[in-house]
Design a protein around this motif. Structure first.
Motif, PDB file in Angstrom:
ATOM      1  N   ASP A 186       0.831  -1.207   0.000  1.00 38.39           N
ATOM      2  CA  ASP A 186       0.000   0.000   0.000  1.00 38.39           C
ATOM      3  C   ASP A 186       0.867   1.259   0.000  1.00 38.39           C
ATOM      4  O   ASP A 186       0.554   2.244  -0.685  1.00 38.39           O
ATOM      5  N   SER A 206      -3.995  -1.900  -5.973  1.00 37.47           N
ATOM      6  CA  SER A 206      -4.816  -3.048  -6.366  1.00 37.47           C
ATOM      7  C   SER A 206      -3.993  -4.033  -7.179  1.00 37.47           C
ATOM      8  O   SER A 206      -4.120  -4.096  -8.412  1.00 37.47           O
ATOM      9  N   THR A 258      -2.800  -7.463  -8.962  1.00 42.67           N
ATOM     10  CA  THR A 258      -3.553  -8.526  -9.616  1.00 42.67           C
ATOM     11  C   THR A 258      -2.814  -9.840  -9.464  1.00 42.67           C
ATOM     12  O   THR A 258      -1.583  -9.883  -9.357  1.00 42.67           O
TER      13      THR A 258
END
Length: 299
Positions: free
Chosen positions: A282, A293, A295
């Motif tokens: 983060d 985000s 993946t």
């Protein structure tokens, strides 16, 4: 069986050496050896073959070590869930590049420490560059790693950070040193200085040459990208590096490549990261101004 035995098992499996494994887990070598012996007796199998050349996993050991890694990761997540005061604890192992000077890695890690002072950080590179770091994350030896490979790595979380254009590194006396841009075709016939095979920038550049049907010779290979401009300045050849990784060197100049060749910089993590590893992801997203985000690439 207890957690420390699993830690010893994983450490010996990674290091292929009892002495280095003991140093890694801050235990005496005799303690690690005894722990492995007790684990082998409990499981009823030999986990390692020992000979004068070192230590290697048996077939049973290779199967068991993945379960041991998964168990340690589950224990770490359980500790995260049980922390009653909300403060993050634990250790985050981070795979890094030693030459990302344009990214304020000390500043990022300093900010992380201020936010989460109870989390230990263990940072280190891989001798085989991005390829080695990707495997370290896949095998659970590293929690989070910077990556410069052109392809997504299956089975890990990926957070793209930036795309850095390659620039040619030329000696100051080179005929193209003052050009506005140079092409790979103009440099293909020259001796090259480059990273070892497996480093992400080398993989990306090799593909760019192949895409243009070009062949080059790389008589000088280095494990430290930061040294490449100095070797160019010394007359060993030409080079091309992602702009983010270039350390200026007296006697060498940077010239943009045309057409542009981009090097993707990302950070990867194992699936279901610990709370501390997620906090680092983060923070990196925050510093790079991107959505946090990552993946997951299959399988």
């Amino acid at each position: 069986m207890d957690t420390r035995q699993l830690e010893y098992f994983v450490a010996v499996a990674d290091e292929r050496n009892f002495t280095r494994a003991a140093e890694r887990v801050f235990a005496a070598q005799s303690t690690v050896s005894a722990g492995i012996g007790a684990l082998e007796r409990e499981l009823g199998v030999r986990l390692f073959e020992r000979d004068p050349h070192g230590v290697r996993l048996t077939d049973a050991g290779r199967a068991a070590v993945e379960e041991a890694r998964a168990s340690l990761q589950a224990i770490e997540r359980m500790r995260d869930a049980a922390a009653g005061d909300g403060a993050l604890r634990g250790t985050v192992r981070v795979g890094i590049f030693t030459n990302l000077t344009t990214i304020d890695l000390p500043g990022i890690m300093g900010e992380f420490h201020r936010r989460h002072p109870l989390v230990d950080l263990r940072l280190g590179p891989s001798p085989s560059g991005s390829t080695g770091l990707a495997e370290d994350v896949r095998q659970g030896r590293v929690d989070v790693a910077f990556l410069g490979l052109p392809d997504r790595v299956p089975g890990v979380l990926t957070l793209p950070l930036a795309d850095s254009p390659f620039v040619a590194i030329l000696p100051v006396g080179h005929p193209l040193a003052g050009a506005g841009s140079v092409s790979l075709a103009q440099l293909a016939g020259e001796p090259w200085v480059d990273a070892r095979e497996g480093f992400g920038n080398r993989v990306r550049l090799d593909r760019a040459f192949a895409a243009e049907g070009l062949v080059r010779q790389v008589p000088t290979e280095l494990a430290d990208l930061g040294e490449i401009p100095r070797f160019v300045a010394a007359g060993l050849g030409v080079a091309a590096l992602p702009e983010l990784t270039v350390l200026p060197a007296e006697g060498a100049v940077s010239v943009p490549l045309a057409p542009e060749v981009l090097w993707p910089l990302s950070v990867i993590a194992r699936p279901r990261p610990s709370a501390a590893a997620q906090a680092l992801l983060d923070l990196l997203a925050e510093r790079f101004g991107i959505p946090p985000s990552p993946t997951l690439e299959g399988p």
